[in-house]
Design a protein around this motif. Structure first.
Motif, PDB file in Angstrom:
ATOM      1  N   LYS A  56       0.833  -1.199   0.000  1.00 17.30           N
ATOM      2  CA  LYS A  56       0.000   0.000   0.000  1.00 17.30           C
ATOM      3  C   LYS A  56       0.867   1.249   0.000  1.00 17.30           C
ATOM      4  O   LYS A  56       1.920   1.302   0.641  1.00 17.30           O
ATOM      5  CB  LYS A  56      -0.933   0.012   1.215  1.00 17.30           C
ATOM      6  N   LEU A  57       0.393   2.245  -0.738  1.00 15.88           N
ATOM      7  CA  LEU A  57       1.010   3.564  -0.758  1.00 15.88           C
ATOM      8  C   LEU A  57      -0.092   4.615  -0.665  1.00 15.88           C
ATOM      9  O   LEU A  57      -1.245   4.365  -1.055  1.00 15.88           O
ATOM     10  CB  LEU A  57       1.809   3.776  -2.044  1.00 15.88           C
ATOM     11  N   ASP A  58       0.273   5.781  -0.196  1.00 14.46           N
ATOM     12  CA  ASP A  58      -0.687   6.868  -0.050  1.00 14.46           C
ATOM     13  C   ASP A  58      -1.276   7.264  -1.400  1.00 14.46           C
ATOM     14  O   ASP A  58      -0.547   7.503  -2.373  1.00 14.46           O
ATOM     15  CB  ASP A  58       0.021   8.069   0.578  1.00 14.46           C
ATOM     16  N   GLY A  59      -2.595   7.321  -1.456  1.00 10.57           N
ATOM     17  CA  GLY A  59      -3.261   7.634  -2.715  1.00 10.57           C
ATOM     18  C   GLY A  59      -2.926   9.011  -3.242  1.00 10.57           C
ATOM     19  O   GLY A  59      -2.748   9.207  -4.448  1.00 10.57           O
ATOM     20  N   GLY A  60      -2.821   9.985  -2.365  1.00  7.90           N
ATOM     21  CA  GLY A  60      -2.473  11.333  -2.801  1.00  7.90           C
ATOM     22  C   GLY A  60      -1.097  11.385  -3.421  1.00  7.90           C
ATOM     23  O   GLY A  60      -0.886  12.068  -4.436  1.00  7.90           O
ATOM     24  N   ALA A  61      -0.140  10.661  -2.827  1.00  8.55           N
ATOM     25  CA  ALA A  61       1.212  10.616  -3.389  1.00  8.55           C
ATOM     26  C   ALA A  61       1.209   9.946  -4.756  1.00  8.55           C
ATOM     27  O   ALA A  61       1.959  10.335  -5.656  1.00  8.55           O
ATOM     28  CB  ALA A  61       2.160   9.893  -2.436  1.00  8.55           C
ATOM     29  N   MET A  62       0.356   8.946  -4.920  1.00  4.44           N
ATOM     30  CA  MET A  62       0.336   8.207  -6.183  1.00  4.44           C
ATOM     31  C   MET A  62      -0.338   8.981  -7.310  1.00  4.44           C
ATOM     32  O   MET A  62      -0.078   8.708  -8.481  1.00  4.44           O
ATOM     33  CB  MET A  62      -0.366   6.863  -5.988  1.00  4.44           C
ATOM     34  N   PHE A  63      -1.187   9.944  -6.987  1.00  4.00           N
ATOM     35  CA  PHE A  63      -1.909  10.668  -8.035  1.00  4.00           C
ATOM     36  C   PHE A  63      -1.610  12.159  -8.072  1.00  4.00           C
ATOM     37  O   PHE A  63      -2.217  12.900  -8.845  1.00  4.00           O
ATOM     38  CB  PHE A  63      -3.411  10.416  -7.902  1.00  4.00           C
ATOM     39  N   GLY A  64      -0.675  12.620  -7.263  1.00  2.00           N
ATOM     40  CA  GLY A  64      -0.199  13.991  -7.374  1.00  2.00           C
ATOM     41  C   GLY A  64      -1.287  15.034  -7.207  1.00  2.00           C
ATOM     42  O   GLY A  64      -2.014  15.039  -6.217  1.00  2.00           O
ATOM     43  N   VAL A  65      -1.420  15.908  -8.200  1.00  3.57           N
ATOM     44  CA  VAL A  65      -2.340  17.044  -8.098  1.00  3.57           C
ATOM     45  C   VAL A  65      -3.798  16.668  -8.341  1.00  3.57           C
ATOM     46  O   VAL A  65      -4.693  17.505  -8.157  1.00  3.57           O
ATOM     47  CB  VAL A  65      -1.941  18.164  -9.086  1.00  3.57           C
ATOM     48  N   VAL A  66      -4.061  15.427  -8.740  1.00  4.14           N
ATOM     49  CA  VAL A  66      -5.447  15.018  -9.014  1.00  4.14           C
ATOM     50  C   VAL A  66      -6.188  14.840  -7.684  1.00  4.14           C
ATOM     51  O   VAL A  66      -5.705  14.154  -6.781  1.00  4.14           O
ATOM     52  CB  VAL A  66      -5.473  13.711  -9.816  1.00  4.14           C
ATOM     53  N   PRO A  67      -7.364  15.442  -7.515  1.00  3.72           N
ATOM     54  CA  PRO A  67      -8.091  15.350  -6.248  1.00  3.72           C
ATOM     55  C   PRO A  67      -8.549  13.924  -5.925  1.00  3.72           C
ATOM     56  O   PRO A  67      -8.869  13.140  -6.832  1.00  3.72           O
ATOM     57  CB  PRO A  67      -9.305  16.271  -6.467  1.00  3.72           C
ATOM     58  N   LYS A  68      -8.607  13.624  -4.644  1.00  2.00           N
ATOM     59  CA  LYS A  68      -9.065  12.305  -4.208  1.00  2.00           C
ATOM     60  C   LYS A  68     -10.474  12.005  -4.692  1.00  2.00           C
ATOM     61  O   LYS A  68     -10.808  10.854  -4.993  1.00  2.00           O
ATOM     62  CB  LYS A  68      -8.998  12.216  -2.681  1.00  2.00           C
ATOM     63  N   SER A  69     -11.320  13.016  -4.762  1.00  2.00           N
ATOM     64  CA  SER A  69     -12.704  12.805  -5.206  1.00  2.00           C
ATOM     65  C   SER A  69     -12.770  12.218  -6.609  1.00  2.00           C
ATOM     66  O   SER A  69     -13.769  11.600  -6.987  1.00  2.00           O
ATOM     67  CB  SER A  69     -13.478  14.126  -5.159  1.00  2.00           C
ATOM     68  N   ILE A  70     -11.691  12.387  -7.376  1.00  2.00           N
ATOM     69  CA  ILE A  70     -11.630  11.833  -8.730  1.00  2.00           C
ATOM     70  C   ILE A  70     -10.927  10.490  -8.744  1.00  2.00           C
ATOM     71  O   ILE A  70     -11.464   9.502  -9.248  1.00  2.00           O
ATOM     72  CB  ILE A  70     -10.935  12.827  -9.683  1.00  2.00           C
ATOM     73  N   TRP A  71      -9.692  10.427  -8.169  1.00  5.12           N
ATOM     74  CA  TRP A  71      -8.941   9.173  -8.302  1.00  5.12           C
ATOM     75  C   TRP A  71      -9.517   8.029  -7.495  1.00  5.12           C
ATOM     76  O   TRP A  71      -9.327   6.851  -7.838  1.00  5.12           O
ATOM     77  CB  TRP A  71      -7.457   9.354  -8.001  1.00  5.12           C
ATOM     78  N   GLN A  72     -10.257   8.321  -6.421  1.00  3.98           N
ATOM     79  CA  GLN A  72     -10.773   7.228  -5.608  1.00  3.98           C
ATOM     80  C   GLN A  72     -11.882   6.434  -6.316  1.00  3.98           C
ATOM     81  O   GLN A  72     -12.229   5.338  -5.869  1.00  3.98           O
ATOM     82  CB  GLN A  72     -11.294   7.753  -4.274  1.00  3.98           C
ATOM     83  N   LYS A  73     -12.397   6.978  -7.416  1.00  6.69           N
ATOM     84  CA  LYS A  73     -13.414   6.234  -8.167  1.00  6.69           C
ATOM     85  C   LYS A  73     -12.831   4.978  -8.795  1.00  6.69           C
ATOM     86  O   LYS A  73     -13.531   3.971  -8.956  1.00  6.69           O
ATOM     87  CB  LYS A  73     -14.009   7.135  -9.253  1.00  6.69           C
ATOM     88  N   THR A  74     -11.565   5.029  -9.167  1.00  7.92           N
ATOM     89  CA  THR A  74     -10.925   3.860  -9.777  1.00  7.92           C
ATOM     90  C   THR A  74      -9.948   3.174  -8.821  1.00  7.92           C
ATOM     91  O   THR A  74      -9.632   1.996  -8.995  1.00  7.92           O
ATOM     92  CB  THR A  74     -10.160   4.261 -11.051  1.00  7.92           C
ATOM     93  N   ASN A  75      -9.454   3.900  -7.809  1.00  3.18           N
ATOM     94  CA  ASN A  75      -8.505   3.343  -6.858  1.00  3.18           C
ATOM     95  C   ASN A  75      -8.943   3.696  -5.433  1.00  3.18           C
ATOM     96  O   ASN A  75      -8.389   4.606  -4.810  1.00  3.18           O
ATOM     97  CB  ASN A  75      -7.097   3.896  -7.115  1.00  3.18           C
ATOM     98  N   PRO A  76      -9.961   3.005  -4.920  1.00  2.00           N
ATOM     99  CA  PRO A  76     -10.494   3.356  -3.598  1.00  2.00           C
ATOM    100  C   PRO A  76      -9.438   3.209  -2.499  1.00  2.00           C
ATOM    101  O   PRO A  76      -8.646   2.263  -2.496  1.00  2.00           O
ATOM    102  CB  PRO A  76     -11.645   2.369  -3.403  1.00  2.00           C
TER     103      PRO A  76
END
Length: 279
Positions: A12-32
């Protein structure tokens, strides 16, 4: 030539670190993410069987680090390097070449093992392949990246005499049917094997494109040293991959092993996802 998927486990790695400037509200749809904002990622390696050579690309995080270190990354799943090799009829002693895309711990930690307190190369019959530019970058790391370059993963390879360097030249041949692409955004001189397989081009994506979720251009990891360079490299590669109908082999996608791409109104996106064994 035969290709085999080698799964070394999940972490596991931090989702914010893995997606940079993309908001969690967007990336968590594909990577909860879990309650600690951590997302699950694969450490998927590739075994190339061709003639008398058995080439392993990357080898996961390994198991020699202490419990405190490993607890930060929440290793889980049933797969291990040895178990996956055995499932394909091989052992670590059969490996002739260990190709390291780069020297971050989740890609090269399995290169070295600790036996009776001593460090030694895991693959005693193999040459280990890096390139001089990246090697020097890793052994004299900057303050931002040094936590990813662990000396115990790196220096024992050199001390063993098993280290070899590939010329830092885009498109250089490594083996028949395998050329090397270089990328400089994630870390300096990361290597991506480009393989001709069953009349298709397959590219081992390493950390240029960790998962299907990273295909849209702005989805660049905060871990990248030079994000604008990554953006440029991604754009150029994705356009080439669509034109050439490339297969992308995904090291960190916990669900999808491979994908193809197509152009859409929103930009280049995944077309088909499938396992390597389906080719």
């Amino acid at each position: 030539m035969n290709l085999h998927t080698i799964d070394t486990g999940l972490f596991k790695l931090d989702g914010g670190a893995m997606f940079g400037v993309v908001p969690k509200s967007i990336w968590q749809k594909t990577n909860p993410a879990d309650t600690n904002n951590m997302c699950t990622w694969a450490m998927r390696c590739l075994l190339i069987e061709d003639g008398d050579r058995l080439i392993l690309i990357d080898n996961g995080i390994g198991n020699k680090q202490d419990a405190k270190f490993l607890s930060h990354y929440h290793l889980h799943g049933d797969d291990t390097l040895d178990k996956s090799l055995a499932a394909n009829g091989f052992s670590r002693d059969d490996i002739t070449d260990v190709f390291l895309t780069h020297l971050h711990f989740d890609h090269c930690g399995g290169s070295v093992e600790r036996i009776d307190g001593k460090l030694r190369p895991t693959f005693k019959n193999a040459f280990y392949w890096s390139n001089e530019k990246h090697w020097n970058w890793a052994v004299t790391p900057n303050d931002r990246e040094k936590a990813s370059f662990l000396t115990e993963n790196i220096l024992p390879i050199q001390e063993s005499g098993q280290l070899r360097f590939i010329e830092d030249k885009d498109g250089v041949a490594f083996h028949e049917g395998i050329n090397i692409r270089f990328a400089y955004g994630h870390t300096d001189a990361m290597m991506l094997p480009q393989i001709q397989y069953k009349e298709r081009t397959l590219v081992y994506m390493a950390d240029l494109l960790p998962s299907v979720g990273h295909i849209p251009l702005p989805y660049v990891m905060a871990y990248d040293m030079f994000p604008l360079q990554t953006l440029k490299e991604k754009k150029s590669f994705l356009e080439e991959a669509v034109a050439g109908n490339y297969i992308l082999y995904l090291e960190h996608d916990s669900i999808n092993e491979c994908c193809t791409l197509h152009a859409t109104e929103k930009g280049i996106r995944a077309q088909d996802t499938f396992d390597l064994s389906c080719l």
